[in-house]
Design an enzyme around this catalytic site. Structure first.
Site, short mmCIF file in Angstrom:
data_model
loop_
_atom_site.label_atom_id
_atom_site.label_comp_id
_atom_site.label_asym_id
_atom_site.label_seq_id
_atom_site.Cartn_x
_atom_site.Cartn_y
_atom_site.Cartn_z
N ARG A 95 -39.16 -9.92 -88.25
CA ARG A 95 -37.70 -9.98 -88.18
C ARG A 95 -37.03 -9.52 -89.48
NH1 ARG A 95 -39.58 -9.96 -84.12
NH2 ARG A 95 -39.72 -11.59 -82.56
N SER A 143 -32.76 -17.68 -82.03
CA SER A 143 -33.73 -18.55 -82.71
C SER A 143 -33.29 -18.77 -84.15
CB SER A 143 -35.12 -17.91 -82.72
OG SER A 143 -35.56 -17.75 -81.41
N GLU A 214 -34.45 -17.75 -89.65
CA GLU A 214 -34.52 -16.41 -89.04
C GLU A 214 -33.12 -15.80 -88.98
OE1 GLU A 214 -37.19 -15.74 -85.79
OE2 GLU A 214 -35.76 -14.46 -84.74
#
Ligand SMILES: Cc1cc2nc3c(=O)[nH]c(=O)nc-3n(C[C@H](O)[C@H](O)[C@H](O)COP(=O)(O)OP(=O)(O)OC[C@H]3O[C@@H](n4cnc5c(N)ncnc54)[C@H](O)[C@@H]3O)c2cc1C
Length: 220
Positions: A95, A143, A214
């Site tokens: 990510r 998330s 994240e």
């Protein structure tokens, strides 16, 4: 603030290479490539957002990510200069990318031929699974924490600590999936940040795992 969308959402197949505009919604990329009979991004069917954001963040799902299929991207820098960056000059992590201060305009993706019916079946299965476990009915930012190394996901760790449903103001750890913080109606950014802090501290204290964000926090 720049929001890419229509006008920069081209989709073109040249052999097994997809040439796509950064404003194309990622689920549409997944559907169109599958319909055209090409695999590689079919598992992105439930990722909200655009191809540009997906490339920049190295988005992915179910074991696949943009880094695996990207061969080149076209970017514009802060002076408006447009250039192509080959994949080997981009470093991707979970990510994250090192693309830096540029706007992604277009991406070239190397795909592999597969029967459309097979891809459609995979997408149907993944989409049903995702719908059952994602709080799509309430606003959220996806998330919140990265999955740590090891066998337990961030969601599992938060759930183990009994934090599902934990609420501050209008921000709540989703009772459906513990790695999502939903806005039940009146959440402020400050409520969300307080919930994040509480979750992070509780999980560290009870499990010893330091969860890493994240999502990106901007302006706080
Ligand atoms: C319910 C839900 C589920 C999600 N599930 C997943 C998932 O399974 N997997 C996953 O990876 N993500 C998931 N996400 C997160 C998010 O959808 C992805 O990261 C998405 O790819 C971000 O794209 P975006 O266009 O919305 O970018 P934004 O969220 O708008 O931006 C993300 C970052 O990318 C930058 N950016 C955006 N577009 C460009 C561009 N064209 N050029 C340069 N930089 C750009 C922004 O400046 C920002 O830093 C989920 C989010 C939600 C709300």
């Amino acid at each position: 603030m720049i929001r890419l969308g229509k006008g920069i959402d081209k989709f073109e197949m040249k052999g097994a290479t997809a040439i796509v505009g950064a404003g194309l919604p990622t689920p549409l990329l997944a559907r169109r490539t599958a319909e055209a009979g090409f695999a590689g991004v079919e598992r992105f069917i439930g990722i909200p957002g655009t191809v540009g954001g997906g490339v920049f963040m190295n988005g992915g799902a179910h074991g696949a990510e943009f880094a695996e299929v990207l061969t080149e991207c076209t970017v514009m820098d802060a002076r408006g200069k447009i250039r192509q960056i080959p994949r080997k000059q981009i470093s991707f992590k979970y990510r994250a990318s090192n693309l830096g201060n540029v706007v992604v305009l277009e991406a070239k993706l190397a795909l592999i031929e597969e029967p459309p019916a097979k891809l459609k079946e995979v997408q149907g299965r993944l989409f049903r699974w995702r719908k059952a476990g994602t709080p799509f009915d309430l606003p959220c930012c996806g998330s919140v924490f990265k999955n740590p190394s090891g066998t337990r996901t961030a969601g599992m760790l938060i759930d183990e600590c009994g934090l599902k449903g934990f609420t501050i103001g209008g921000a709540q750890v989703s009772p459906l999936h513990a790695n999502y913080i939903v806005n039940t109606g009146t959440a402020s950014a400050s409520d969300v940040l307080k919930v994040i802090e509480h979750v992070r501290k509780t999980v560290a204290k009870r499990t010893g795992v330091e969860l890493e964000l994240e999502v990106k926090v901007i302006g706080a």
